[in-house]
Enzyme design. Structure first.
Site, PDB file in Angstrom:
ATOM      1  N   ASP A 125      30.039 -43.239  62.441  1.00 38.68           N
ATOM      2  CA  ASP A 125      29.131 -43.618  62.006  1.00 38.68           C
ATOM      3  C   ASP A 125      29.319 -44.832  60.881  1.00 38.68           C
ATOM      4  O   ASP A 125      28.469 -45.546  60.691  1.00 38.68           O
ATOM      5  CB  ASP A 125      28.787 -42.212  61.156  1.00 38.68           C
ATOM      6  N   TYR A 148      38.564 -52.039  61.179  1.00 38.07           N
ATOM      7  CA  TYR A 148      38.086 -50.855  61.204  1.00 38.07           C
ATOM      8  C   TYR A 148      36.535 -50.901  61.729  1.00 38.07           C
ATOM      9  O   TYR A 148      36.176 -50.913  63.499  1.00 38.07           O
ATOM     10  CB  TYR A 148      38.351 -49.728  60.741  1.00 38.07           C
ATOM     11  N   ALA A 150      34.225 -52.523  61.987  1.00 43.57           N
ATOM     12  CA  ALA A 150      34.173 -53.774  63.155  1.00 43.57           C
ATOM     13  C   ALA A 150      34.417 -53.777  64.416  1.00 43.57           C
ATOM     14  O   ALA A 150      34.015 -54.279  65.539  1.00 43.57           O
ATOM     15  CB  ALA A 150      34.852 -55.264  62.492  1.00 43.57           C
ATOM     16  N   LYS A 152      35.583 -51.135  66.139  1.00 39.74           N
ATOM     17  CA  LYS A 152      34.389 -50.182  66.569  1.00 39.74           C
ATOM     18  C   LYS A 152      33.214 -50.516  67.094  1.00 39.74           C
ATOM     19  O   LYS A 152      33.331 -50.491  68.565  1.00 39.74           O
ATOM     20  CB  LYS A 152      34.844 -48.550  65.255  1.00 39.74           C
ATOM     21  N   LYS A 187      44.583 -39.263  55.221  1.00 37.76           N
ATOM     22  CA  LYS A 187      43.152 -39.969  55.739  1.00 37.76           C
ATOM     23  C   LYS A 187      42.764 -38.488  54.213  1.00 37.76           C
ATOM     24  O   LYS A 187      43.867 -37.897  53.402  1.00 37.76           O
ATOM     25  CB  LYS A 187      42.371 -39.294  56.738  1.00 37.76           C
TER      26      LYS A 187
HETATM   27  N1  LIG Z   1      38.609 -38.937  61.648  1.00 39.82           N
HETATM   28  C1  LIG Z   1      37.622 -39.260  61.307  1.00 39.82           C
HETATM   29  O1  LIG Z   1      36.592 -38.381  60.682  1.00 39.82           O
HETATM   30  C2  LIG Z   1      36.432 -40.064  62.392  1.00 39.82           C
HETATM   31  C3  LIG Z   1      35.627 -40.082  62.574  1.00 39.82           C
HETATM   32  C4  LIG Z   1      34.346 -40.550  64.358  1.00 39.82           C
HETATM   33  C5  LIG Z   1      34.757 -40.930  64.148  1.00 39.82           C
HETATM   34  N2  LIG Z   1      36.231 -40.876  64.792  1.00 39.82           N
HETATM   35  C6  LIG Z   1      36.926 -41.994  66.066  1.00 39.82           C
HETATM   36  O2  LIG Z   1      37.985 -40.910  66.437  1.00 39.82           O
HETATM   37  C7  LIG Z   1      38.551 -41.301  67.282  1.00 39.82           C
HETATM   38  C8  LIG Z   1      39.658 -39.910  66.900  1.00 39.82           C
HETATM   39  O3  LIG Z   1      39.637 -39.938  65.246  1.00 39.82           O
HETATM   40  P1  LIG Z   1      41.086 -39.736  65.135  1.00 39.82           P
HETATM   41  O4  LIG Z   1      40.986 -39.171  63.281  1.00 39.82           O
HETATM   42  O5  LIG Z   1      41.465 -38.197  65.425  1.00 39.82           O
HETATM   43  O6  LIG Z   1      42.241 -40.532  64.695  1.00 39.82           O
HETATM   44  P2  LIG Z   1      44.015 -40.357  64.819  1.00 39.82           P
HETATM   45  O7  LIG Z   1      44.432 -41.658  64.448  1.00 39.82           O
HETATM   46  O8  LIG Z   1      44.326 -38.904  64.325  1.00 39.82           O
HETATM   47  O9  LIG Z   1      44.287 -40.834  66.471  1.00 39.82           O
HETATM   48  C9  LIG Z   1      44.296 -41.268  67.580  1.00 39.82           C
HETATM   49  C10 LIG Z   1      45.451 -41.727  68.821  1.00 39.82           C
HETATM   50  O10 LIG Z   1      44.932 -43.006  69.306  1.00 39.82           O
HETATM   51  C11 LIG Z   1      46.811 -43.087  69.825  1.00 39.82           C
HETATM   52  N3  LIG Z   1      46.448 -44.348  69.913  1.00 39.82           N
HETATM   53  C12 LIG Z   1      46.508 -45.601  69.369  1.00 39.82           C
HETATM   54  N4  LIG Z   1      46.038 -46.499  69.664  1.00 39.82           N
HETATM   55  C13 LIG Z   1      46.639 -46.581  71.679  1.00 39.82           C
HETATM   56  C14 LIG Z   1      46.546 -46.882  72.239  1.00 39.82           C
HETATM   57  N5  LIG Z   1      46.595 -48.371  72.570  1.00 39.82           N
HETATM   58  N6  LIG Z   1      46.953 -46.531  73.832  1.00 39.82           N
HETATM   59  C15 LIG Z   1      46.711 -44.985  73.898  1.00 39.82           C
HETATM   60  N7  LIG Z   1      46.666 -44.072  72.554  1.00 39.82           N
HETATM   61  C16 LIG Z   1      46.442 -44.631  70.912  1.00 39.82           C
HETATM   62  C17 LIG Z   1      47.750 -42.503  68.854  1.00 39.82           C
HETATM   63  O11 LIG Z   1      48.307 -42.233  69.405  1.00 39.82           O
HETATM   64  C18 LIG Z   1      46.632 -40.623  68.167  1.00 39.82           C
HETATM   65  O12 LIG Z   1      46.945 -40.124  68.908  1.00 39.82           O
HETATM   66  C19 LIG Z   1      39.076 -42.568  67.258  1.00 39.82           C
HETATM   67  O13 LIG Z   1      38.174 -43.810  68.126  1.00 39.82           O
HETATM   68  C20 LIG Z   1      37.883 -42.621  65.230  1.00 39.82           C
HETATM   69  O14 LIG Z   1      37.694 -44.030  65.241  1.00 39.82           O
HETATM   70  C21 LIG Z   1      37.005 -40.467  64.242  1.00 39.82           C
END
Ligand SMILES: NC(=O)c1ccc[n+]([C@@H]2O[C@H](COP(=O)([O-])OP(=O)(O)OC[C@H]3O[C@@H](n4cnc5c(N)ncnc54)[C@H](O)[C@@H]3O)[C@@H](O)[C@H]2O)c1
Length: 342
Positions: A125, A148, A150, A152, A187
């Site tokens: 969001d 970040y 931007a 996404k 976080k």
């Molecule tokens: N955590 C939140 O509050 C939240 C909310 C909405 C959306 N998201 C989205 O959900 C997704 C996951 O978020 P998260 O909180 O689990 O993040 P996280 O940082 O815990 O996990 C990210 C994962 O991506 C892997 N990664 C990073 N770069 C990579 C690459 N180039 N190739 C392969 N793997 C790679 C990392 O090793 C890690 O395991 C993201 O796309 C994030 O934008 C997160």
């Protein structure tokens, strides 16, 4: 379905991998580059699982992505791989553009070439920017304000262009702030829970009145799975918990569940460009039959309990490179900070 989950060693990805396997309907390949937040401890229980494969790889590496898609005859891709922390995007914006825009583009194009049936982009969001009043709808224009968000937003637009241009069946989910077990302790919620357990100060940005809509990780993963199964190709779906809270309120609730004093809260110098509020309208996904099930109080209580009973998981992380990052982010801020109530 044979599903490729990228970023499956991270927080949301690891919960999603477990969920898809538990449904009994999917074979899952997990592609993860194991960056600082990628953690195979999150998947230790899946060792030897007949329908699960882990591949250590980068979504930016077209050749490897191509052979994974081919060798595993992947039918659906869920892209969770990303650089995800706003504060780190301020320190190192280039790595965010690389993975979240270029990497998404590589994965997308290889998936199209391989004839994948569904490509689901897990987004946030935060791409709508700070929303002072009302709730963001999926058609609203994007106004990201951090490297970040931007990056996404760039990834989202690239993904959506593949529907318009190629009729490649893409879907985008935009989740709100997610919390739960296994979240890397940089976080807000896991940082505050683990600091409080250790009787360390909780660095709260600005006046603590920033508002987020909190979403339990199980509800977020259920939303992603629901969109994978029922979403309209080319559509975007907001996924929110309906729990809008000020950061100060969340900090106080965490301290309450741990029986720790409010004096642990320290008001510290704000993040540059800090978005005041995020809020999303989730009626489109609710109309498709999904709704969040976890109440905020129950979700926070069980999350606090998880970190309390899994100290080995987060102590290992907090004793590593995390220490250098933490000192850089908060060392000076904490020295200059103001205790709650003072
Ligand atoms: N955590 C939140 O509050 C939240 C909310 C909405 C959306 N998201 C989205 O959900 C997704 C996951 O978020 P998260 O909180 O689990 O993040 P996280 O940082 O815990 O996990 C990210 C994962 O991506 C892997 N990664 C990073 N770069 C990579 C690459 N180039 N190739 C392969 N793997 C790679 C990392 O090793 C890690 O395991 C993201 O796309 C994030 O934008 C997160």
């Amino acid at each position: 379905m044979r599903v490729l989950v990228t970023g499956g060693a991270g927080f949301i990805g690891s919960h999603l991998v477990h969920r898809l396997l538990a449904s009994g309907q999917h074979d899952v390949v997990n592609l993860d580059a194991l960056r600082y937040s990628g953690n195979l401890d999150n998947l230790a229980d899946l060792t030897g699982h007949a329908r699960y494969t882990f591949v250590h790889a980068d979504i930016c590496d077209a050749t490897t992505v191509r052979s994974i898609l081919r060798d595993h005859r992947v039918e659906a891709v869920i892209n969770c791989a990303a650089e995800t922390h706003v504060d780190r995007s301020i320190l190192d914006p280039g790595s965010f553009a690389k993975t979240d825009v270029v990497g998404t583009g590589v994965l997308l194009e290889e998936s199209r070439q391989a004839g994948v049936h569904r490509f689901l982009q897990v987004s946030t969001d935060e791409v709508y920017g700070s929303v002072e009043i009302g709730h963001s709808k999926e058609e609203d224009s994007l106004a990201p304000r951090s490297p970040y968000s931007a990056s996404k937003a760039g990834g989202d637009l690239l993904v959506l262009s593949y529907w318009t241009t190629y009729h490649f069946p893409v879907l985008v989910t935009r989740g709100s702030n997610t919390y739960g077990p296994n979240q890397y302790p940089e976080k807000f919620i896991p940082l505050f829970v683990t600091n409080a357990i250790d009787d360390q100060p909780l660095p709260l940005y600005g006046d603590g009145r920033y508002r987020r809509d909190w979403l339990a990780v199980d509800d977020h993963c259920a939303g992603i799975e629901h969109v994978l199964n029922h979403g309209q190709p080319g559509a975007i779906y907001n996924v929110g918990g309906g729990n809008e809270k000020e950061n100060l309120t969340v900090a106080e609730l965490i301290l309450h569940y741990l029986g720790k004093p409010k004096s642990l809260i320290r008001f510290v110098t704000d993040r540059p460009g800090h978005d005041r509020r995020y809020a999303i309208d989730c009626s489109r996904l609710r109309g498709l039959g999904w709704q969040p099930k976890v109440s905020f109080e129950e979700g926070i209580r069980t999350t606090v309990e998880w970190y309390r009973t899994h100290e080995a998981w987060w102590k290992k992380i907090k004793s590593g490179e995390f220490r250098t990052y933490y000192d850089e982010m908060y060392g000076r801020r904490l020295q200059e900070g103001r205790a709650c109530g003072s």
